[in-house]
Design a protein around this motif. Structure first.
Motif, mmCIF file in Angstrom:
data_model
loop_
_atom_site.group_PDB
_atom_site.id
_atom_site.type_symbol
_atom_site.label_atom_id
_atom_site.label_comp_id
_atom_site.label_asym_id
_atom_site.label_seq_id
_atom_site.Cartn_x
_atom_site.Cartn_y
_atom_site.Cartn_z
ATOM 1 N N UNK A 36 -2.315 26.646 6.100
ATOM 2 C CA UNK A 36 -0.947 26.570 5.584
ATOM 3 C C UNK A 36 -0.919 25.657 4.369
ATOM 4 N N UNK A 37 0.110 25.791 3.555
ATOM 5 C CA UNK A 37 0.313 24.872 2.444
ATOM 6 C C UNK A 37 0.903 23.582 2.994
ATOM 7 N N UNK A 38 0.314 22.469 2.602
ATOM 8 C CA UNK A 38 0.773 21.167 3.061
ATOM 9 C C UNK A 38 1.509 20.463 1.931
ATOM 10 N N UNK A 39 2.553 19.747 2.279
ATOM 11 C CA UNK A 39 3.320 18.957 1.313
ATOM 12 C C UNK A 39 3.329 17.529 1.813
ATOM 13 N N UNK A 40 2.835 16.636 0.976
ATOM 14 C CA UNK A 40 2.651 15.239 1.362
ATOM 15 C C UNK A 40 3.292 14.343 0.313
ATOM 16 N N UNK A 41 4.142 13.426 0.743
ATOM 17 C CA UNK A 41 4.752 12.469 -0.168
ATOM 18 C C UNK A 41 4.113 11.113 0.049
ATOM 19 N N UNK A 44 4.996 13.529 -4.676
ATOM 20 C CA UNK A 44 4.839 14.577 -3.676
ATOM 21 C C UNK A 44 3.784 15.552 -4.162
ATOM 22 N N UNK A 45 2.739 15.717 -3.343
ATOM 23 C CA UNK A 45 1.658 16.646 -3.676
ATOM 24 C C UNK A 45 1.714 17.841 -2.737
ATOM 25 N N UNK A 46 1.224 18.951 -3.233
ATOM 26 C CA UNK A 46 1.168 20.179 -2.460
ATOM 27 C C UNK A 46 -0.257 20.710 -2.562
ATOM 28 N N UNK A 47 -0.805 21.199 -1.442
ATOM 29 C CA UNK A 47 -2.160 21.745 -1.469
ATOM 30 C C UNK A 47 -2.409 22.581 -0.231
ATOM 31 N N UNK A 48 -3.452 23.386 -0.309
ATOM 32 C CA UNK A 48 -3.924 24.155 0.834
ATOM 33 C C UNK A 48 -5.345 23.722 1.124
ATOM 34 N N UNK A 61 0.865 -1.174 0.000
ATOM 35 C CA UNK A 61 0.000 0.000 0.000
ATOM 36 C C UNK A 61 0.901 1.223 0.000
ATOM 37 N N UNK A 62 0.432 2.323 -0.567
ATOM 38 C CA UNK A 62 1.245 3.539 -0.521
ATOM 39 C C UNK A 62 1.496 3.956 0.920
ATOM 40 N N UNK A 63 2.621 4.569 1.176
ATOM 41 C CA UNK A 63 2.902 5.087 2.512
ATOM 42 C C UNK A 63 3.141 6.585 2.409
ATOM 43 N N UNK A 64 3.030 7.262 3.532
ATOM 44 C CA UNK A 64 3.151 8.709 3.560
ATOM 45 C C UNK A 64 4.433 9.152 4.227
ATOM 46 N N UNK A 65 5.016 10.194 3.711
ATOM 47 C CA UNK A 65 5.977 10.999 4.442
ATOM 48 C C UNK A 65 5.393 12.390 4.401
ATOM 49 N N UNK A 66 5.146 12.960 5.554
ATOM 50 C CA UNK A 66 4.418 14.223 5.613
ATOM 51 C C UNK A 66 5.311 15.278 6.219
ATOM 52 N N UNK A 67 5.504 16.354 5.503
ATOM 53 C CA UNK A 67 6.281 17.464 6.046
ATOM 54 C C UNK A 67 5.302 18.544 6.463
ATOM 55 N N UNK A 68 5.447 18.984 7.675
ATOM 56 C CA UNK A 68 4.556 20.031 8.150
ATOM 57 C C UNK A 68 5.374 21.108 8.832
ATOM 58 N N UNK A 69 4.778 22.219 8.970
ATOM 59 C CA UNK A 69 5.399 23.304 9.715
ATOM 60 C C UNK A 69 4.509 23.580 10.904
ATOM 61 N N UNK A 70 5.073 24.077 11.945
ATOM 62 C CA UNK A 70 4.288 24.322 13.159
ATOM 63 C C UNK A 70 3.162 25.307 12.856
ATOM 64 N N UNK A 71 1.929 24.885 13.146
ATOM 65 C CA UNK A 71 0.785 25.719 12.782
ATOM 66 C C UNK A 71 -0.207 25.918 13.911
ATOM 67 N N UNK A 127 0.975 18.228 -8.288
ATOM 68 C CA UNK A 127 2.136 17.366 -8.083
ATOM 69 C C UNK A 127 3.343 18.279 -7.956
ATOM 70 N N UNK A 128 3.993 18.216 -6.825
ATOM 71 C CA UNK A 128 5.185 19.033 -6.614
ATOM 72 C C UNK A 128 6.410 18.306 -7.137
#
Length: 142
Positions: A125-130, A81-85, A36-46, A97-98
Motif C-alpha cells: 500500500x502507499x504509506x503517508x508519514x508526517x 509529509x512524505x508518501x511512498x510505497x 528530535x523529529x516526531x512521527x504522525x503516521x496515517x495508515x489504512x487497514x492492510x 514530499x506530499x
C-alpha cells in the motif's frame, strides 16, 4: 476451454493483486525525545500483521532521522509529509514530499531518513508519514 482458462487466470491474478485501499483510516502517533523529529503516521487497514510491519517501518526510519544542523541553528520547525510505497523486495517506490514543512532542510532530512531505512517490510500500500521537527524551548528563571 480457452475462455475458461483465461477466466481462471484472471481470477488468480485479481486475487494476488493488492486490493484498493479502503476508505477507513487509522492514525498512530509515535513519540520521540525532545528536539528530535516526531512521527504522525496515517495508515489504512492492510492485513493481520500490518501493525507489526508498520512498527518495524517506523523503527527503521526513526533510527535514520536527524534534525538538520542548519535548521536547528536557525530555529526552523515544521512538519514534512512524505508518501511512498514499499515494493515486495523492500525497495522504495514513489518517495516524494506530499506536503512541505516550509523548510528545504527539513524536507530533505525527511526523505533521507526514509531512503536510508530501506529495505523495508512490504505492505503493498502507499504509506503517508508526517515527520514533525520541533525544538524544545527552555526559559531561564531566576
Amino acid at each position: 476451454m480457452r475462455t475458461a482458462l483465461a477466466r481462471i487466470a484472471l481470477a488468480l491474478f485479481l486475487l494476488s493483486t493488492p486490493a484498493p485501499l479502503p476508505a477507513q483510516e487509522v492514525e498512530t502517533s509515535v513519540d520521540t525525545p525532545s528536539e528530535a523529529p516526531s512521527f504522525t503516521f496515517r495508515k489504512r487497514r492492510v492485513g493481520m500483521d500490518a501493525d507489526a510491519r508498520l512498527q518495524a517501518i517506523l523503527g527503521r526510519i526513526r533510527r535514520h532521522q536527524h534534525y538538520p544542523a542548519l535548521a536547528r541553528e536557525s530555529g526552523a520547525e515544521g512538519a514534512a509529509t512524505v508518501s511512498f510505497r514499499v515494493l515486495p523486495d523492500g525497495r522504495l517506490a514513489g518517495l516524494r514530499i506530499k506536503k512541505t514543512s516550509g523548510n528545504a532542510h527539513l524536507d530533505d532530512a525527511s526523505l533521507e531518513a526514509v531512503r536510508k531505512a530501506a529495505p523495508l517490510p512490504y505492505l503493498g500500500k502507499t504509506l503517508v508519514l508526517t515527520i514533525r521537527y520541533t525544538l524544545s524551548h527552555t526559559t531561564d528563571s531566576p
